[in-house]
Design a protein around this motif. Sequence first.
Motif, PDB file in Angstrom:
ATOM      1  N   MET A   1      10.617   5.074  90.558  1.00  0.00           N
ATOM      2  CA  MET A   1       9.553   6.017  90.322  1.00  0.00           C
ATOM      3  C   MET A   1       8.321   5.650  91.146  1.00  0.00           C
ATOM      4  SD  MET A   1       9.103   8.685  88.354  1.00  0.00           S
ATOM      5  CE  MET A   1       7.965   9.585  87.390  1.00  0.00           C
ATOM      6  N   GLN A   2       8.246   4.433  91.630  1.00  0.00           N
ATOM      7  CA  GLN A   2       7.083   4.002  92.386  1.00  0.00           C
ATOM      8  C   GLN A   2       6.855   4.860  93.629  1.00  0.00           C
ATOM      9  OE1 GLN A   2       7.457  -0.125  93.235  1.00  0.00           O
ATOM     10  NE2 GLN A   2       5.409  -0.584  92.582  1.00  0.00           N
ATOM     11  N   ALA A   3       7.937   5.266  94.297  1.00  0.00           N
ATOM     12  CA  ALA A   3       7.819   6.081  95.503  1.00  0.00           C
ATOM     13  C   ALA A   3       7.774   7.570  95.167  1.00  0.00           C
ATOM     14  CB  ALA A   3       8.992   5.800  96.435  1.00  0.00           C
ATOM     15  N   GLY A   4       7.783   7.905  93.872  1.00  0.00           N
ATOM     16  CA  GLY A   4       7.684   9.302  93.492  1.00  0.00           C
ATOM     17  C   GLY A   4       9.013   9.972  93.200  1.00  0.00           C
ATOM     18  N   TYR A   5      10.090   9.214  93.113  1.00  0.00           N
ATOM     19  CA  TYR A   5      11.399   9.781  92.830  1.00  0.00           C
ATOM     20  C   TYR A   5      11.851   9.343  91.442  1.00  0.00           C
ATOM     21  CZ  TYR A   5      11.481  10.597  97.836  1.00  0.00           C
ATOM     22  OH  TYR A   5      11.172  11.002  99.102  1.00  0.00           O
ATOM     23  N   PRO A   6      11.949  10.272  90.496  1.00  0.00           N
ATOM     24  CA  PRO A   6      12.431   9.899  89.163  1.00  0.00           C
ATOM     25  C   PRO A   6      13.938   9.631  89.222  1.00  0.00           C
ATOM     26  CG  PRO A   6      12.034  12.260  89.251  1.00  0.00           C
ATOM     27  CD  PRO A   6      11.590  11.688  90.569  1.00  0.00           C
ATOM     28  N   VAL A   7      14.346   8.418  88.903  1.00  0.00           N
ATOM     29  CA  VAL A   7      15.755   8.043  89.005  1.00  0.00           C
ATOM     30  C   VAL A   7      16.054   6.973  87.966  1.00  0.00           C
ATOM     31  CG1 VAL A   7      15.343   6.289  90.765  1.00  0.00           C
ATOM     32  CG2 VAL A   7      17.557   7.396  90.662  1.00  0.00           C
ATOM     33  N   THR A   8      17.271   6.958  87.483  1.00  0.00           N
ATOM     34  CA  THR A   8      17.667   5.937  86.512  1.00  0.00           C
ATOM     35  C   THR A   8      18.376   4.790  87.227  1.00  0.00           C
ATOM     36  OG1 THR A   8      19.848   6.891  86.094  1.00  0.00           O
ATOM     37  CG2 THR A   8      18.013   7.714  84.746  1.00  0.00           C
ATOM     38  N   GLN A   9      18.452   3.650  86.550  1.00  0.00           N
ATOM     39  CA  GLN A   9      19.148   2.497  87.119  1.00  0.00           C
ATOM     40  C   GLN A   9      20.617   2.817  87.348  1.00  0.00           C
ATOM     41  OE1 GLN A   9      17.988  -0.479  88.274  1.00  0.00           O
ATOM     42  NE2 GLN A   9      20.064  -0.721  89.009  1.00  0.00           N
ATOM     43  N   ALA A  10      21.207   3.595  86.438  1.00  0.00           N
ATOM     44  CA  ALA A  10      22.630   3.962  86.583  1.00  0.00           C
ATOM     45  C   ALA A  10      22.864   4.764  87.860  1.00  0.00           C
ATOM     46  CB  ALA A  10      23.098   4.752  85.366  1.00  0.00           C
ATOM     47  N   THR A  11      21.927   5.661  88.181  1.00  0.00           N
ATOM     48  CA  THR A  11      22.053   6.462  89.404  1.00  0.00           C
ATOM     49  C   THR A  11      21.944   5.581  90.636  1.00  0.00           C
ATOM     50  OG1 THR A  11      21.125   8.383  88.287  1.00  0.00           O
ATOM     51  CG2 THR A  11      21.061   8.400  90.690  1.00  0.00           C
ATOM     52  N   VAL A  12      20.992   4.672  90.618  1.00  0.00           N
ATOM     53  CA  VAL A  12      20.822   3.761  91.753  1.00  0.00           C
ATOM     54  C   VAL A  12      22.074   2.898  91.934  1.00  0.00           C
ATOM     55  CG1 VAL A  12      19.499   1.807  92.652  1.00  0.00           C
ATOM     56  CG2 VAL A  12      18.312   3.719  91.578  1.00  0.00           C
ATOM     57  N   SER A  13      22.597   2.364  90.843  1.00  0.00           N
ATOM     58  CA  SER A  13      23.800   1.522  90.922  1.00  0.00           C
ATOM     59  C   SER A  13      24.979   2.308  91.471  1.00  0.00           C
ATOM     60  CB  SER A  13      24.145   0.962  89.546  1.00  0.00           C
ATOM     61  OG  SER A  13      23.136   0.111  89.103  1.00  0.00           O
ATOM     62  N   ARG A  14      25.156   3.538  90.999  1.00  0.00           N
ATOM     63  CA  ARG A  14      26.263   4.377  91.482  1.00  0.00           C
ATOM     64  C   ARG A  14      26.085   4.682  92.966  1.00  0.00           C
ATOM     65  NH1 ARG A  14      26.226   7.867  87.656  1.00  0.00           N
ATOM     66  NH2 ARG A  14      24.640   9.189  88.569  1.00  0.00           N
ATOM     67  N   ASP A  15      24.866   4.995  93.392  1.00  0.00           N
ATOM     68  CA  ASP A  15      24.617   5.274  94.806  1.00  0.00           C
ATOM     69  C   ASP A  15      24.901   4.049  95.672  1.00  0.00           C
ATOM     70  OD1 ASP A  15      23.895   7.823  94.101  1.00  0.00           O
ATOM     71  OD2 ASP A  15      21.734   7.483  94.297  1.00  0.00           O
ATOM     72  N   ILE A  16      24.498   2.882  95.209  1.00  0.00           N
ATOM     73  CA  ILE A  16      24.756   1.639  95.947  1.00  0.00           C
ATOM     74  C   ILE A  16      26.257   1.445  96.121  1.00  0.00           C
ATOM     75  CG2 ILE A  16      24.671  -0.887  95.741  1.00  0.00           C
ATOM     76  CD1 ILE A  16      21.811  -0.500  94.567  1.00  0.00           C
ATOM     77  N   ARG A  17      27.021   1.674  95.034  1.00  0.00           N
ATOM     78  CA  ARG A  17      28.474   1.515  95.096  1.00  0.00           C
ATOM     79  C   ARG A  17      29.090   2.535  96.061  1.00  0.00           C
ATOM     80  NH1 ARG A  17      29.301   1.678  89.983  1.00  0.00           N
ATOM     81  NH2 ARG A  17      29.759   3.874  89.857  1.00  0.00           N
ATOM     82  N   GLU A  18      28.665   3.801  95.985  1.00  0.00           N
ATOM     83  CA  GLU A  18      29.208   4.847  96.847  1.00  0.00           C
ATOM     84  C   GLU A  18      28.870   4.617  98.315  1.00  0.00           C
ATOM     85  OE1 GLU A  18      27.924   8.606  95.295  1.00  0.00           O
ATOM     86  OE2 GLU A  18      29.209   8.415  93.509  1.00  0.00           O
ATOM     87  N   LEU A  19      27.733   4.003  98.571  1.00  0.00           N
ATOM     88  CA  LEU A  19      27.343   3.695  99.945  1.00  0.00           C
ATOM     89  C   LEU A  19      28.009   2.423 100.465  1.00  0.00           C
ATOM     90  CD1 LEU A  19      23.559   4.572  99.713  1.00  0.00           C
ATOM     91  CD2 LEU A  19      25.299   5.792 101.050  1.00  0.00           C
ATOM     92  N   ASN A  20      28.773   1.759  99.585  1.00  0.00           N
ATOM     93  CA  ASN A  20      29.486   0.529  99.943  1.00  0.00           C
ATOM     94  C   ASN A  20      28.518  -0.559 100.411  1.00  0.00           C
ATOM     95  OD1 ASN A  20      31.881  -0.890 100.006  1.00  0.00           O
ATOM     96  ND2 ASN A  20      32.266  -0.427 102.162  1.00  0.00           N
ATOM     97  N   LEU A  21      27.417  -0.730  99.637  1.00  0.00           N
ATOM     98  CA  LEU A  21      26.423  -1.755  99.950  1.00  0.00           C
ATOM     99  C   LEU A  21      26.682  -2.999  99.116  1.00  0.00           C
ATOM    100  CD1 LEU A  21      23.187   0.444  99.958  1.00  0.00           C
ATOM    101  CD2 LEU A  21      24.570  -0.255 101.922  1.00  0.00           C
ATOM    102  N   MET A  22      26.256  -4.135  99.624  1.00  0.00           N
ATOM    103  CA  MET A  22      26.380  -5.386  98.884  1.00  0.00           C
ATOM    104  C   MET A  22      25.142  -6.226  99.121  1.00  0.00           C
ATOM    105  SD  MET A  22      29.271  -7.182 101.277  1.00  0.00           S
ATOM    106  CE  MET A  22      28.988  -8.880 100.897  1.00  0.00           C
TER     107      MET A  22
END
Length: 123
Positions: A1-22
């Motif tokens: 939310m700091q950058a102005g995007y309302p997002v949950t931790q679950a969404t961030v975690s799912r996006d990280i996984r889908e982007l294949n980041l580590m």
Amino acid sequence: MQAGYPVTQATVSRDIRELNLMKVSTGSGKQKYAAAAEPHKDLSKYIRVFRDGFRSMDMAQNILVIKTISGMAMAVAAALDAMECHEIVGSIAGDDTVMCAVRTVDETTALMMRLRKLVNSPL
């Protein structure tokens, strides 16, 4: 939310996984996310482990219970993790049983159908 995007931790975690980041270490002792070295993994070995250990499965609401050959539950659970079944919130494994918490009853039914096809189809 700091950058102005309302997002949950679950969404961030799912996006990280889908982007294949580590997470990787930086030279300064901190960590950052980077693209994984293996963008497309070969799932055939995980499917083989799942099929070799699988005995049966049943559901209780949104809980999927998978019975395995004795001693194979942890390997089957690890194979499920590697296959990235997005319906599974988490799983625990004993000696011959894997219990998976699935998001909804409908997703549990759909996941069971997909896993049955996996078990019954040629590799």
